[in-house]
Design a protein around this motif. Structure first.
Motif, short mmCIF file in Angstrom:
data_model
loop_
_atom_site.label_atom_id
_atom_site.label_comp_id
_atom_site.label_asym_id
_atom_site.label_seq_id
_atom_site.Cartn_x
_atom_site.Cartn_y
_atom_site.Cartn_z
N LYS A 1 0.81 -1.23 0.00
CA LYS A 1 0.00 0.00 0.00
C LYS A 1 0.84 1.27 0.00
N THR A 2 1.94 1.29 0.76
CA THR A 2 2.76 2.51 0.83
C THR A 2 4.24 2.18 0.90
N GLY B 1 7.28 3.96 2.65
CA GLY B 1 7.49 4.98 3.66
C GLY B 1 8.63 5.94 3.35
N LEU C 1 -0.42 -0.01 -4.52
CA LEU C 1 0.40 1.06 -3.94
C LEU C 1 -0.27 2.41 -4.19
N ASP C 2 -0.47 3.19 -3.11
CA ASP C 2 -1.10 4.49 -3.30
C ASP C 2 -0.20 5.66 -2.94
N ALA C 3 0.93 5.42 -2.27
CA ALA C 3 1.79 6.55 -1.90
C ALA C 3 3.26 6.15 -1.88
N GLY D 1 6.58 7.66 -0.31
CA GLY D 1 6.92 8.61 0.74
C GLY D 1 8.01 9.60 0.39
N VAL E 1 -1.04 4.73 -7.75
CA VAL E 1 -0.33 5.72 -6.92
C VAL E 1 -1.01 7.09 -7.04
#
Length: 146
Positions: free
Chosen positions: A22-23, A25, A46-48, A50, A69
């Protein structure tokens, strides 16, 4: 992938990120200087990405940021000097300040959405400063970066 998980990992040359991720970091791969390829699995969730996630990955050559993303953090790819091409999926809503700053080899930026969608993305200050890229190639045209 948690904050700083693979930072300063000299031996890491390639990574395939699972679809369930999902992310990524902050500082997750910071200064992994030998990292050449990052592959996002088909159907990625995956949406983000970091802040500083891939900063100083000086061997990274190309990145395809998947359609799931929504945000690319500040300085996410800063100083990735071997990075020559980036493909950005059409779900991106924000690109952080300095995200591709000092990617001195980056000459090709492709956006999988339309020019209207590209214009709607919130872009931080100097998101692409010190790159040779002069345009973004969209599905329906080209946007100048000058």
């Amino acid at each position: 992938i948690g904050e700083g998980s693979f930072g300063y990992t000299a031996a890491l040359k390639a990574i395939e990120l699972p679809a369930s991720l999902k992310t990524i970091g902050d500082n997750a791969f910071y200064y992994s200087a030998s990292l050449e390829t990052v592959t996002f699995a088909e159907g990625s969730k995956l949406d983000a990405i970091g802040n500083y996630a891939f900063r100083d990955c000086t061997s990274l050559k190309s990145v395809e940021i998947g359609d799931s993303v929504e945000s690319i953090g500040i300085y996410a790819f800063r100083d990735c000097t071997s990075l020559t091409s980036v493909t950005i999926g059409d779900s991106v809503e924000s690109i952080g300040a300095g995200a591709f700053r000092d990617c001195t080899g980056l000459s090709a930026i492709t956006f999988e959405g339309t020019t209207e969608q590209w214009d709607a993305i919130t872009k931080g200050v100097n998101w692409h400063t010190e790159t040779p890229a002069t345009e973004v190639i969209c599905s329906d045209g080209v946007v100048s970066l000058s």
